[in-house]
Enzyme design. Sequence first.
Site, PDB file in Angstrom:
ATOM      1  N   SER A 124       0.833  -1.213   0.000  1.00  0.00           N
ATOM      2  CA  SER A 124       0.000   0.000   0.000  1.00  0.00           C
ATOM      3  C   SER A 124       0.861   1.253   0.000  1.00  0.00           C
ATOM      4  O   SER A 124       1.969   1.260   0.563  1.00  0.00           O
ATOM      5  CB  SER A 124      -0.861  -0.036   1.268  1.00  0.00           C
ATOM      6  OG  SER A 124      -1.440   1.212   1.510  1.00  0.00           O
ATOM      7  N   TYR A 149      -2.164  -1.228  10.945  1.00  0.00           N
ATOM      8  CA  TYR A 149      -2.417  -1.752   9.598  1.00  0.00           C
ATOM      9  C   TYR A 149      -1.248  -1.409   8.669  1.00  0.00           C
ATOM     10  O   TYR A 149      -0.684  -2.277   8.001  1.00  0.00           O
ATOM     11  CB  TYR A 149      -3.728  -1.190   9.019  1.00  0.00           C
ATOM     12  CG  TYR A 149      -3.816  -1.420   7.523  1.00  0.00           C
ATOM     13  CD1 TYR A 149      -4.102  -2.688   7.014  1.00  0.00           C
ATOM     14  CD2 TYR A 149      -3.556  -0.389   6.615  1.00  0.00           C
ATOM     15  CE1 TYR A 149      -4.138  -2.909   5.642  1.00  0.00           C
ATOM     16  CE2 TYR A 149      -3.587  -0.597   5.249  1.00  0.00           C
ATOM     17  CZ  TYR A 149      -3.885  -1.866   4.763  1.00  0.00           C
ATOM     18  OH  TYR A 149      -3.890  -2.085   3.403  1.00  0.00           O
ATOM     19  N   LYS A 153       1.981  -3.732   6.545  1.00  0.00           N
ATOM     20  CA  LYS A 153       2.433  -3.700   5.144  1.00  0.00           C
ATOM     21  C   LYS A 153       3.940  -3.460   5.082  1.00  0.00           C
ATOM     22  O   LYS A 153       4.651  -4.078   4.293  1.00  0.00           O
ATOM     23  CB  LYS A 153       1.669  -2.628   4.359  1.00  0.00           C
ATOM     24  CG  LYS A 153       0.184  -2.918   4.223  1.00  0.00           C
ATOM     25  CD  LYS A 153      -0.091  -4.234   3.485  1.00  0.00           C
ATOM     26  CE  LYS A 153      -1.546  -4.605   3.445  1.00  0.00           C
ATOM     27  NZ  LYS A 153      -1.825  -5.941   2.936  1.00  0.00           N
TER      28      LYS A 153
END
Length: 335
Positions: A124, A149, A153
Amino acid sequence: MSKVLVTGGTGYIGSHTVVELQASGYEVIIADDLSNSKKEVLQGIEKISGILPTFYEIDICNKPAVEALFDQHQIDAIVHFAASKAVGESVEKPLLYYKNNLISLVNLLEIAHGRNASLVFSSSCTVYGEPDKLPVTERSPIKPAISPYGNTKQIGEEIIRDVVEATQIQAISLRYFNPIGAHDSVAIGEYPQGVPNNLVPYLMQVAAGEREQLSVFGDDYSTPDGTCIRDYIHVVDLAKAHVIAVDRLLQSKNDKPYEVFNLGTGKGYSVLELIKTFEQVTGVKLNYAIVDRRAGDIEKVYADTTFANDVLGWKAGKELDEMLLSSWKWQQSLG
Ligand code: NAD
Ligand code: WQD
């Protein structure tokens, strides 16, 4: 026919990628625990491609279950979408995110290692945080993560880099910017669960009369109209890049280093520009109000896509007006 395992294949980006992989002649196996999607998506996929993919309802964190799947199928490549993705929830339940997003990845890498399968990882633009220089290239600095979150990544990418370095596994990470829109057939699209967190799904529900008003989070940023700037990309353009990534991994057995690509259009639009474009192309007047900033928001981010354009030969085709019409067509199809 090469076999591709798509984890999270009944989800939003996963389902669109399954269709594109099938169209390119891959046999697709889906593994999804349905924690954020529905089994009916499989029928949507079949409606488009004429092929009902083989489906396993399994949690990728359950290693024996994933191993059993690999015992039944000779998997050539894995496209790993399965992850939890709600930024706010990850702040409240960090362990849920570290567990789900990282254990699943480690399991897949361990299994892939023994079986010569390549990996495409869903990363992302969140890894760039608030960039110092725009547009961001793949060499732009990775900033300390704003959320658990986002951290999954960053850590996920680091795990893959170390494993590729130490083993014969080949991998590509794709850093998505802001995916919107749906398949033109409207047989598949995004089903937000509960109140949407993201701008476009929320906007569509307001436009459809399902919600009262869109809150625009802040108009005092240092951007031309004061609202935040993002790089929106159509989900089918995004899906097509995954097919090219799989082709690339399978054509070049064990002679490529780990590669990372930005997937965006390269153009940034503000929240107010997006609202104006939506109103122009649909003729629908949107009820919105400027409210306070949302905590943790990035002021502006958009991609330099030169690396993906040159090396993958991939370029996003759809412009913002087409993307918003696509999202609107999908919203209207939901009745
Ligand atoms: P999604 O929630 O629609 O799809 C994810 C799918 O994975 C869901 O079907 C869910 O049921 C499944 N899943 C989750 N945990 C699982 C597990 N442990 N085992 C099996 N299945 C599991 O999300 P999406 O928008 O399609 O995102 C796909 C990927 O792309 C995610 O990794 C996400 O972090 C990443 N990503 C998304 C965006 C975005 O804005 N949508 C942007 C950048 C990156
Ligand atoms: C876009 C813009 C908001 C909702 C998130 C994740 C990121 C990545 C992409 C996965 C921002 C504004 C939003 C609303 C608003 N996902 N907005 N009113 O923030 O770029 O990123 O999705 O990796 O990790 O954080 O996307 O769609 O939430 O917001 O004004 O009701 O719209 O402030 O400027 P974002 P978004």
